[in-house]
Design a protein around this motif. Sequence first.
Motif, PDB file in Angstrom:
ATOM      1  N   VAL A 178     173.111  78.471  -4.430  1.00 49.40           N
ATOM      2  CA  VAL A 178     174.307  79.293  -4.210  1.00 49.40           C
ATOM      3  C   VAL A 178     173.883  80.722  -3.876  1.00 49.40           C
ATOM      4  N   TYR A 179     172.897  81.219  -4.660  1.00 48.26           N
ATOM      5  CA  TYR A 179     172.425  82.585  -4.462  1.00 48.26           C
ATOM      6  C   TYR A 179     171.803  82.764  -3.070  1.00 48.26           C
ATOM      7  N   LEU A 180     171.030  81.757  -2.633  1.00 47.89           N
ATOM      8  CA  LEU A 180     170.390  81.858  -1.325  1.00 47.89           C
ATOM      9  C   LEU A 180     171.429  81.887  -0.208  1.00 47.89           C
ATOM     10  N   THR A 181     172.535  81.157  -0.414  1.00 47.29           N
ATOM     11  CA  THR A 181     173.613  81.118   0.586  1.00 47.29           C
ATOM     12  C   THR A 181     174.371  82.437   0.596  1.00 47.29           C
ATOM     13  N   ASN A 182     174.624  82.949  -0.627  1.00 49.86           N
ATOM     14  CA  ASN A 182     175.382  84.191  -0.715  1.00 49.86           C
ATOM     15  C   ASN A 182     174.868  85.045  -1.874  1.00 49.86           C
ATOM     16  N   PRO A 183     173.958  85.987  -1.571  1.00 57.23           N
ATOM     17  CA  PRO A 183     173.323  86.779  -2.631  1.00 57.23           C
ATOM     18  C   PRO A 183     174.304  87.610  -3.458  1.00 57.23           C
ATOM     19  N   ASN A 184     175.532  87.731  -3.018  1.00 54.50           N
ATOM     20  CA  ASN A 184     176.501  88.507  -3.806  1.00 54.50           C
ATOM     21  C   ASN A 184     177.231  87.672  -4.853  1.00 54.50           C
ATOM     22  N   MET A 185     177.090  86.359  -4.778  1.00 53.89           N
ATOM     23  CA  MET A 185     177.730  85.476  -5.760  1.00 53.89           C
ATOM     24  C   MET A 185     177.037  85.638  -7.113  1.00 53.89           C
ATOM     25  N   GLN A 186     177.784  85.717  -8.173  1.00 57.71           N
ATOM     26  CA  GLN A 186     177.204  85.748  -9.510  1.00 57.71           C
ATOM     27  C   GLN A 186     176.858  84.316  -9.918  1.00 57.71           C
ATOM     28  N   PRO A 187     175.634  84.074 -10.409  1.00 60.68           N
ATOM     29  CA  PRO A 187     175.317  82.714 -10.862  1.00 60.68           C
ATOM     30  C   PRO A 187     176.162  82.313 -12.079  1.00 60.68           C
ATOM     31  N   GLU A 188     176.578  81.057 -12.098  1.00 68.13           N
ATOM     32  CA  GLU A 188     177.384  80.566 -13.231  1.00 68.13           C
ATOM     33  C   GLU A 188     176.474  79.889 -14.242  1.00 68.13           C
ATOM     34  N   MET A 189     175.943  80.666 -15.164  1.00 65.17           N
ATOM     35  CA  MET A 189     174.992  80.153 -16.144  1.00 65.17           C
ATOM     36  C   MET A 189     175.640  80.051 -17.524  1.00 65.17           C
ATOM     37  N   GLU A 190     176.801  80.635 -17.662  1.00 65.45           N
ATOM     38  CA  GLU A 190     177.417  80.703 -18.996  1.00 65.45           C
ATOM     39  C   GLU A 190     177.716  79.327 -19.565  1.00 65.45           C
ATOM     40  N   GLY A 191     177.439  79.181 -20.851  1.00 65.91           N
ATOM     41  CA  GLY A 191     177.721  77.916 -21.513  1.00 65.91           C
ATOM     42  C   GLY A 191     176.582  76.921 -21.402  1.00 65.91           C
ATOM     43  N   TYR A 192     175.576  77.231 -20.582  1.00 67.30           N
ATOM     44  CA  TYR A 192     174.451  76.307 -20.409  1.00 67.30           C
ATOM     45  C   TYR A 192     173.202  76.764 -21.168  1.00 67.30           C
ATOM     46  N   ASP A 193     173.366  77.715 -22.069  1.00 66.77           N
ATOM     47  CA  ASP A 193     172.221  78.365 -22.717  1.00 66.77           C
ATOM     48  C   ASP A 193     171.166  77.386 -23.230  1.00 66.77           C
ATOM     49  N   TYR A 194     171.614  76.384 -23.984  1.00 66.15           N
ATOM     50  CA  TYR A 194     170.631  75.502 -24.626  1.00 66.15           C
ATOM     51  C   TYR A 194     169.738  74.789 -23.609  1.00 66.15           C
ATOM     52  N   ILE A 195     170.355  74.219 -22.583  1.00 63.88           N
ATOM     53  CA  ILE A 195     169.521  73.467 -21.621  1.00 63.88           C
ATOM     54  C   ILE A 195     168.721  74.398 -20.710  1.00 63.88           C
ATOM     55  N   LEU A 196     169.237  75.595 -20.450  1.00 64.58           N
ATOM     56  CA  LEU A 196     168.450  76.567 -19.672  1.00 64.58           C
ATOM     57  C   LEU A 196     167.212  76.966 -20.460  1.00 64.58           C
ATOM     58  N   GLU A 197     167.391  77.152 -21.754  1.00 62.20           N
ATOM     59  CA  GLU A 197     166.257  77.514 -22.603  1.00 62.20           C
ATOM     60  C   GLU A 197     165.252  76.367 -22.699  1.00 62.20           C
ATOM     61  N   ARG A 198     165.780  75.146 -22.739  1.00 63.20           N
ATOM     62  CA  ARG A 198     164.879  73.980 -22.763  1.00 63.20           C
ATOM     63  C   ARG A 198     163.989  73.958 -21.523  1.00 63.20           C
ATOM     64  N   GLN A 199     164.524  74.395 -20.377  1.00 67.66           N
ATOM     65  CA  GLN A 199     163.757  74.408 -19.136  1.00 67.66           C
ATOM     66  C   GLN A 199     162.866  75.645 -19.038  1.00 67.66           C
ATOM     67  N   LEU A 200     163.443  76.808 -19.341  1.00 67.72           N
ATOM     68  CA  LEU A 200     162.723  78.059 -19.079  1.00 67.72           C
ATOM     69  C   LEU A 200     161.803  78.471 -20.228  1.00 67.72           C
ATOM     70  N   LYS A 201     162.205  78.137 -21.443  1.00 66.10           N
ATOM     71  CA  LYS A 201     161.397  78.553 -22.588  1.00 66.10           C
ATOM     72  C   LYS A 201     161.281  77.396 -23.580  1.00 66.10           C
ATOM     73  N   PRO A 202     160.605  76.339 -23.158  1.00 66.92           N
ATOM     74  CA  PRO A 202     160.428  75.201 -24.052  1.00 66.92           C
ATOM     75  C   PRO A 202     159.502  75.578 -25.211  1.00 66.92           C
ATOM     76  N   GLU A 203     159.546  74.812 -26.260  1.00 68.32           N
ATOM     77  CA  GLU A 203     158.642  75.047 -27.385  1.00 68.32           C
ATOM     78  C   GLU A 203     157.782  73.807 -27.606  1.00 68.32           C
ATOM     79  N   ALA A 204     156.581  74.024 -28.096  1.00 68.76           N
ATOM     80  CA  ALA A 204     155.686  72.909 -28.432  1.00 68.76           C
ATOM     81  C   ALA A 204     155.907  72.537 -29.894  1.00 68.76           C
ATOM     82  N   ARG A 205     155.889  71.246 -30.193  1.00 64.81           N
ATOM     83  CA  ARG A 205     156.184  70.813 -31.560  1.00 64.81           C
ATOM     84  C   ARG A 205     154.935  70.865 -32.438  1.00 64.81           C
ATOM     85  N   THR A 206     154.391  72.061 -32.548  1.00 69.66           N
ATOM     86  CA  THR A 206     153.201  72.240 -33.391  1.00 69.66           C
ATOM     87  C   THR A 206     153.578  72.190 -34.877  1.00 69.66           C
TER      88      THR A 206
END
Lengths: 350, 350
Positions: free
Chosen positions: A192-220
């Motif tokens: 969406v951003y590449l098509t229209n850089p002025n569009m705000q990304p709709e990330m709200e409400g997806y925190d948990y799965i975004l964190e799972r992708q961007l900041k995973p943790e190791a089960r040490t």
Amino acid sequence: MLEEKKMALTPVSQLGEFGLIKHLTDKFSLKNSSSELGIGDDASIINPENKKVVISTDVLAEGVHFNLGYVPLKHLGYKAVVVNLSDIAAMNATPTQILVSMAASNRFPVEAFDEIYAGIALACEHYNVDLVGGDTTSSQAGLILNITAIGLANENELAKRSGAKPNDLLVVTGDLGGAYMGLQILEREHSVYLTNPNMQPEMEGYDYILERQLKPEARTDIKKTLTELDITPTSMIDISDGLASEILHLSDQSKVGFRLYEEKIPMDTLTITTADEFNLNPAMAALNGGEDYELLFTISPNDYEKIRNHPDFTIIGHATELEQGNYLVLRGSEQLTPLTAQGWDALLSK
Amino acid sequence: MLEEKKMALTPVSQLGEFGLIKHLTDKFSLKNSSSELGIGDDASIINPENKKVVISTDVLAEGVHFNLGYVPLKHLGYKAVVVNLSDIAAMNATPTQILVSMAASNRFPVEAFDEIYAGIALACEHYNVDLVGGDTTSSQAGLILNITAIGLANENELAKRSGAKPNDLLVVTGDLGGAYMGLQILEREHSVYLTNPNMQPEMEGYDYILERQLKPEARTDIKKTLTELDITPTSMIDISDGLASEILHLSDQSKVGFRLYEEKIPMDTLTITTADEFNLNPAMAALNGGEDYELLFTISPNDYEKIRNHPDFTIIGHATELEQGNYLVLRGSEQLTPLTAQGWDALLSK
């Protein structure tokens, strides 16, 4: 992302190779008694303290493993460490040291390295591991991060992929499929951003799965829990490529088959509703998505009582004789479908 | 170079990532008793056998550390291992295992990986080390090789950069400057080739220095020799960046100064005559050329008699108090010139 901060950017050539390494590693200190000598000599020295040493290495390449269009550099540094510590945890060992190598084209200024190393430092802090070595070089294009992780374990604690026996229980930590659904959100919003850089990304409400992708943790943390429960896994692997692929690795190396129950696969509500949104079967995200960095392991059926109500663990199936093959038992039926590492055509859409 | 052989080339995609790793590593077997578990699990397992573990990692990047225009891939694989084993030898430890990571663009077919791994296998065989892990990925451009080497040593054998004392003798193995002069020949002939591809390169008579550049060896034999002589170096480093730079590292970490005698620097006749040909002072090649992978170390003056007539070693100077600084004593004079890591203007031409 650096551009947005309008920082004054420093070319690496201003510091030189030795200067850059010194600049990046100066703030790191050694915390573990097994770390006898860190950065600055021809090699680092580790005191194994009468334990076995486990060691693993992973490469992350720009454009293959990450897209700097939506992965912040600090997260990248953190995740690169986590991915490797997860491999150490998957041996049922305790991670103690890492070495970091990096090759980056001259489009990366010193400030980009600073961000990556800030993520690496955060992971070292969080997991109590020491940065003891590494190397940094320029490259023709892109960014390549190579991390080597070292861990220690007593001989009798180590869990390989090869020890599962028929009737062993198949157990997984945490929940699965989240990292994959987080990636779908990131890729959708990036398009969406590449098509229209002025569009705000709709990330709200997806925190948990975004964190799972961007900041995973190791089960040490799991090694300690298993020790407290007096359980030594008969085999173990971490989930980097998806549950299906990892089960097949255990099968291959332990010479057993597996029955996996779809309805037992632990998934977060957000993973399920997001899969719905993309018209995907959530089990597909768990089976083939990967990057959850949870641990998958087998235990003797005698240990069933010790684990069955533990909040960290879910029993999702059991081992069989090798000849019985690897099968997924579909939700709400007795129907079996062969477990394969790819091509979940039956599951891809509901 | 592969093109010249007119081989049928196989794209990596034909094997896939797991297939490629299996194809490349299938022929490797474990030889050392300390190698408990090799490739195929989440991590490898090393039994330190009551010794200290030393570990080092190095990145080699195409266009920065090597030019595939004149470096055969097999030599590249061999040299990448050697460079790392040299770091282990420089701790006075015995190398036992390596891990190999590679990132390569899709212009590299399976046969290119085969060549690199043939060189790696040859080095493993020659130095009796085991390949116990690694990772391979595609990349945006070029070829990046990252090797991590592991070694073992008893605590009392280890030699850091930091133990030299004033009056210690400064000793070097082998001869210096050859790798640098070999590189000059390769670059000269490569330029000629680029100008006129029909010209035959003039490599004859330069064998020794070409081999020093293309197929260097790590001095893993020195630990045994020193043990037989009953010598533990007080400090040690390998010569990867040039004698001057390495002396300054020992100075910096041991807090001593050094006097280096130009006339004592060991050089092969071919290095000297080739330097003449290029109108260079041969000492410059030794001081700043680098890549000789010989060992530089200090010993107590009490060990002088043990070493002074040994064919593997040359005493080239001695340590002083830190305040006395680092100086080169020029050939045939008492004249001192400050030792710096670069800018040998006085020596650059005769």
